[in-house]
Scaffold this motif. Sequence first.
Motif, PDB file in Angstrom:
ATOM      1  N   THR A  18       1.186  -1.041  -0.050  1.00  0.00           N
ATOM      2  CA  THR A  18       0.241  -0.897  -0.430  1.00  0.00           C
ATOM      3  C   THR A  18       1.042   1.117   0.037  1.00  0.00           C
ATOM      4  OG1 THR A  18       0.073   0.165   2.154  1.00  0.00           O
ATOM      5  CG2 THR A  18      -2.235  -1.169   1.245  1.00  0.00           C
ATOM      6  N   ARG A  71      -2.505   7.071 -11.401  1.00  0.00           N
ATOM      7  CA  ARG A  71      -3.035   6.359 -10.773  1.00  0.00           C
ATOM      8  C   ARG A  71      -2.945   4.551 -11.446  1.00  0.00           C
ATOM      9  NH1 ARG A  71      -6.535  10.701  -9.825  1.00  0.00           N
ATOM     10  NH2 ARG A  71      -6.138  11.552  -8.222  1.00  0.00           N
ATOM     11  N   GLU A  72      -3.009   4.413 -12.542  1.00  0.00           N
ATOM     12  CA  GLU A  72      -2.922   3.726 -13.797  1.00  0.00           C
ATOM     13  C   GLU A  72      -2.047   2.530 -13.119  1.00  0.00           C
ATOM     14  OE1 GLU A  72      -3.315   4.848 -17.030  1.00  0.00           O
ATOM     15  OE2 GLU A  72      -5.748   4.877 -17.248  1.00  0.00           O
ATOM     16  N   ARG A  74       0.300   2.490 -10.862  1.00  0.00           N
ATOM     17  CA  ARG A  74       0.376   1.944  -9.118  1.00  0.00           C
ATOM     18  C   ARG A  74      -0.121   1.045  -9.423  1.00  0.00           C
ATOM     19  NH1 ARG A  74       0.902   3.391  -4.273  1.00  0.00           N
ATOM     20  NH2 ARG A  74      -0.419   3.696  -2.213  1.00  0.00           N
ATOM     21  N   GLU A  75      -1.792   0.520 -10.227  1.00  0.00           N
ATOM     22  CA  GLU A  75      -2.311  -0.192  -9.914  1.00  0.00           C
ATOM     23  C   GLU A  75      -0.962  -0.877 -10.633  1.00  0.00           C
ATOM     24  OE1 GLU A  75      -5.835   0.516 -11.634  1.00  0.00           O
ATOM     25  OE2 GLU A  75      -6.574   1.253 -10.231  1.00  0.00           O
ATOM     26  N   ARG A  76      -0.610  -1.172 -11.386  1.00  0.00           N
ATOM     27  CA  ARG A  76       0.032  -1.964 -12.458  1.00  0.00           C
ATOM     28  C   ARG A  76       1.070  -1.988 -11.571  1.00  0.00           C
ATOM     29  NH1 ARG A  76       1.858   1.059 -18.284  1.00  0.00           N
ATOM     30  NH2 ARG A  76       2.773  -1.748 -18.105  1.00  0.00           N
ATOM     31  N   HIS A  78       1.196  -2.547  -8.501  1.00  0.00           N
ATOM     32  CA  HIS A  78       0.469  -3.881  -7.238  1.00  0.00           C
ATOM     33  C   HIS A  78       0.315  -5.095  -7.214  1.00  0.00           C
ATOM     34  CE1 HIS A  78      -2.245  -4.617  -4.758  1.00  0.00           C
ATOM     35  NE2 HIS A  78      -1.582  -3.915  -3.369  1.00  0.00           N
ATOM     36  N   ALA A  79       0.192  -5.135  -8.736  1.00  0.00           N
ATOM     37  CA  ALA A  79      -0.198  -5.869  -9.456  1.00  0.00           C
ATOM     38  C   ALA A  79       1.138  -7.110  -9.966  1.00  0.00           C
ATOM     39  CB  ALA A  79      -1.029  -6.207 -11.272  1.00  0.00           C
TER      40      ALA A  79
END
Length: 392
Positions: A18, A71-72, A74-76, A78-79
């Motif tokens: 996070t 944001r995109e 950051r999601e990538r 994280h994945a």
Amino acid sequence: MNSRVRIEIPEDSGFGLTHLPYCVFRPRGGEPRVGARVGESIIDLAVALDDPMFAQPSLNAFMTQGPQCWREVRERVHAAAESELPAAAVHSVQAVRVDLPIEVADYVDFYASLDHATAMGRIFRPDGEALLPNWRHLPVGYHGRSGTVVVSGTEITRPRGQTRTSAGTPEFGPSRRLDIEAELGFVVGAGSALGIPIRTEDFAEHVFGVALVNDWSARDIQGWEAQPLGPFLGKSFATSVSAWVTPLDALAAARIPLPAQDPEPLPYLTGSGAWGLDIDLRVDWNGQRVSTPPYRRMYWSPAQMLAHMTVNGASTRTGDLFASGTISGAERDERGSFMEMSWNGTEPIDLGDAKRTFLEDGDEVSITASAPAVGGGRLTLGEVRGRILPVR
């Protein structure tokens, strides 16, 4: 066959999924790259995300893309961090060199702590009002020198300049009252056009993230020159910034209401976006903890700082850095500068094996911080550290 690895994250890590702070790092013998930290590892984003935007010597090319891209990505990230990664995409934090994470465009420093401003006012105006008349009406600030912003770990050469003698005339020589200022810096990712002010509620559309800052200060040089125009050579010789930039989204759980502001600020400084932050700092001097400044007590928010900085129509650029000013609390062990802790040199600070007022050659200062993490626990902001070298 290309080997793949999975990153193990210690349970008590301040660099969990996070958080995911960004940096610019150099693998041994390699070129600078953009990375994201997970536990004790750095993910090479150019390799992991197969994107040349991250094969860069700064975060600027990424930051200029704007909040939707942030944001995109950051999601990538994280994945990717949850999956097996190519071994070439994962590096140990200890095995690489970290660089200044941004190409600094402009640097502005504020004076946003009520406790700090009050303490400094009492030191210099013991028989007058601690706060000057404008302080509760606007975030006071000054323009710094972007070319002397350096990454954490850079050694700081003691500055020279004019200082006032007991006779009231100046002499030239090395500063004898070298100080720190424990601060939080805010990095502008998406700039704004000349003539278009940024509203407080649009703060998160422009600011990419935060990083710890130490705004080194030569108090004797500053005291002589800052009459009447304010800081110049006493501040411009070096400002240290962490190698790690924490994205704003990672601080969602740290957002809190601001302390009461009285009188109510003018309309351009009000708005729906409350950007108080519950962040605990720690200052270590030669390995000895001397202070724990609380950011939650800051009077002016970074959204108000940015709104004030642009209300006259000033533009902002990708890589602009603005800092909070010294973070201080009401107690002596919560003050963010040695000037306050030692009460202008009259109350020495106990370092265990010595008592000090200001920095001596060879001294090292480390500023660290933590904040509530999304989902529980705490995240760790990247350290900012520096050691004082003798004057050249």
